[in-house]
Design an enzyme around this catalytic site. Structure first.
Site, PDB file in Angstrom:
ATOM      1  N   ARG A   1       0.836  -1.095  -0.112  1.00  0.00           N
ATOM      2  CA  ARG A   1       0.207   0.081  -0.082  1.00  0.00           C
ATOM      3  C   ARG A   1       0.811   1.317   0.151  1.00  0.00           C
ATOM      4  O   ARG A   1       1.228   1.840   1.050  1.00  0.00           O
ATOM      5  CB  ARG A   1      -0.959  -0.090   1.138  1.00  0.00           C
ATOM      6  CG  ARG A   1      -2.017  -1.221   0.867  1.00  0.00           C
ATOM      7  CD  ARG A   1      -2.976  -1.191   2.102  1.00  0.00           C
ATOM      8  NE  ARG A   1      -2.092  -2.201   3.010  1.00  0.00           N
ATOM      9  CZ  ARG A   1      -2.789  -2.803   4.155  1.00  0.00           C
ATOM     10  NH1 ARG A   1      -4.088  -2.512   4.430  1.00  0.00           N
ATOM     11  NH2 ARG A   1      -1.882  -3.478   4.969  1.00  0.00           N
TER      12      ARG A   1
ATOM     13  N   ASP B   1       2.353   5.119  -0.541  1.00  0.00           N
ATOM     14  CA  ASP B   1       1.821   6.235  -0.049  1.00  0.00           C
ATOM     15  C   ASP B   1       1.550   7.214  -1.299  1.00  0.00           C
ATOM     16  O   ASP B   1       2.022   6.870  -2.466  1.00  0.00           O
ATOM     17  CB  ASP B   1       3.393   6.934   0.722  1.00  0.00           C
ATOM     18  CG  ASP B   1       2.893   6.693   2.119  1.00  0.00           C
ATOM     19  OD1 ASP B   1       1.992   6.343   2.673  1.00  0.00           O
ATOM     20  OD2 ASP B   1       4.065   6.821   2.793  1.00  0.00           O
TER      21      ASP B   1
ATOM     22  N   TYR C   1      12.712  -1.490  -3.796  1.00  0.00           N
ATOM     23  CA  TYR C   1      12.357  -0.010  -3.913  1.00  0.00           C
ATOM     24  C   TYR C   1      13.719   0.624  -4.647  1.00  0.00           C
ATOM     25  O   TYR C   1      15.011   0.400  -4.116  1.00  0.00           O
ATOM     26  CB  TYR C   1      12.141   0.507  -2.573  1.00  0.00           C
ATOM     27  CG  TYR C   1      10.714   0.210  -2.102  1.00  0.00           C
ATOM     28  CD1 TYR C   1       9.451   1.215  -2.710  1.00  0.00           C
ATOM     29  CD2 TYR C   1      10.460  -0.801  -1.442  1.00  0.00           C
ATOM     30  CE1 TYR C   1       8.397   0.726  -2.428  1.00  0.00           C
ATOM     31  CE2 TYR C   1       8.984  -0.963  -0.920  1.00  0.00           C
ATOM     32  CZ  TYR C   1       8.340  -0.113  -1.384  1.00  0.00           C
ATOM     33  OH  TYR C   1       6.807  -0.317  -0.829  1.00  0.00           O
TER      34      TYR C   1
ATOM     35  N   ARG D   1      11.966   5.668   2.807  1.00  0.00           N
ATOM     36  CA  ARG D   1      12.146   7.137   2.710  1.00  0.00           C
ATOM     37  C   ARG D   1      12.986   7.762   3.778  1.00  0.00           C
ATOM     38  O   ARG D   1      13.644   8.822   3.704  1.00  0.00           O
ATOM     39  CB  ARG D   1      10.896   7.908   2.427  1.00  0.00           C
ATOM     40  CG  ARG D   1      10.009   7.734   1.118  1.00  0.00           C
ATOM     41  CD  ARG D   1       8.483   7.951   1.060  1.00  0.00           C
ATOM     42  NE  ARG D   1       8.352   9.491   1.512  1.00  0.00           N
ATOM     43  CZ  ARG D   1       7.310   9.898   1.772  1.00  0.00           C
ATOM     44  NH1 ARG D   1       6.189   9.210   1.502  1.00  0.00           N
ATOM     45  NH2 ARG D   1       7.099  11.107   2.060  1.00  0.00           N
TER      46      ARG D   1
END
Lengths: 245, 245
Positions: free
Chosen positions: B50, B52, B110, B197
């Site tokens: 999920r 952002d 990622y 992040r």
């Protein structure tokens, strides 16, 4: 009065090209507006390459004359604060008053990117032309050989523009695969209207097998726009390098 | 009734993240809507990751149950015609009815991209975080070493989410320079909320010299969000690989 040269990068997606036109956003229009508010003078930039609607640039060039006392090198910073985020000045410097970017000898490099996958990739949709038809890059490379050097590129120019001569020199024309993308890179002393996009559209015809690589020779000889392939879409095209000689 | 798995690519710029929420465009919402009109059933997809608001994906995964007689492999094509152009299905296939993307063992990769130039580049603005502060990539690589392996990543998680355990395994964490971009690539078995992040934001602190590489050890030991660096902006983050083990 001094003449200032700007190196301008932009995402052409939202613009009707470089050249100013009434009622439509253009790169030239945005530059004139932002410079006007920054310098409190009416400014008209002279652009080096008048890119089409939807075409991108990393390094287009513009010059303008101004009475400002702001040092030329500082203008890039101040101007970026007044431009939309899809236009960014990369450098600003003072040049001699006779410097005219379209009258100088120069060498430009364009890249045409093709995403050649089964399905489009959203994060590439704005900067590469998508086709699911498999393209044979070896055939495209062979075809590219016929286009390098000095030729009459009349067949690779849209009829719209009237120019004195349609002879141009392509210094280098490469076709490379970079992951899922095929990149056509063209370096030359000048390009006719839509020339790079017609070259890209024609090399794609060769790549998909509907044209033989050596047919490029005949296309050049025929001197007719209809002999070449279609004009590839604007989004795949980026002006990546501009050298003044 | 069959269960279908979708591989979903999207440009997250225009979306409030994956998870459905009233009155805001989300990836999940767009998929449910498009599947509903295609299959003429009420469909609720189950997403794997999920992501952002503003985060991109090349290969997120969703499953849904349907009574349709359309072959699972064909759904990708039909669905793409009903989705906005910033969401594109990359593959569709039938899976066993017990396949649940969040309950499978998996490995996700990622990429966090940082454009480290003097001025922003418009054609990169949607997919890389820009900073003009020079980042020392060797320092960032040293710091990255302390984060690989199994650790309690509590310091690298936003407080918002309550989870049973904050222990995760980072299989690989690399920092590479690719032209003007620095790419942080993280592969792991699972990530806490905002973990990638915050890792990116912390490595940037190290890269700019305001934190020593070996300070990462202490941050891990402290187990407090405030010990780590800031959460880097969403636009730089893309889910690039999703493997089910």
């Amino acid at each position: 009065m001094k003449r200032v040269k700007l190196v301008v990068a932009y995402d052409g997606t939202a613009y009707h090209g470089w050249q100013i036109q009434p009622g439509a956003p253009t790169i030239e229009g945005e530059l004139n507006r932002a410079l006007g508010t920054l310098l409190n003078e009416e400014i008209r930039v002279i652009g080096a390459s008048r890119t089409d609607a939807g075409v991108h640039a990393l390094c287009n060039v513009a010059v303008f004359d101004t009475n400002t006392c702001i040092p030329a090198e500082k203008i890039a910073y101040a101007l970026n604060q007044r431009l939309p985020e899809d236009i960014r000045i990369q450098a600003s410097e003072e040049v001699t008053p006779d410097f005219h970017p379209r009258r100088c000898k120069s060498r430009k490099t364009y890249e045409y990117r093709i995403l050649n996958t089964r399905f489009p990739l959203p994060t590439k949709r704005l900067y590469a032309h998508f086709t699911y038809v498999p393209l044979n890059i070896e055939r495209m490379k062979q075809a590219a050989c016929y286009l390098t050097g000095e030729h009459d590129f009349k067949s690779f120019s849209s009829a719209a523009a009237v120019v004195e001569s349609t002879v141009r020199t392509v210094h280098q024309l490469t076709v490379e695969k970079e992951q899922d993308e095929i990149i056509i890179r063209v370096c030359g002393n000048g390009f006719l209207y839509n020339m790079v996009r017609i070259i890209a559209g024609t090399l794609m015809e060769v790549g998909r097998g509907s044209m033989e690589p050596d047919h490029i020779k005949e296309i050049l000889e025929m001197g007719e726009r209809s002999a070449a392939g279609p004009t590839a879409p604007a989004c795949g095209l980026t002006l990546v390098k501009y050298e003044f000689l």
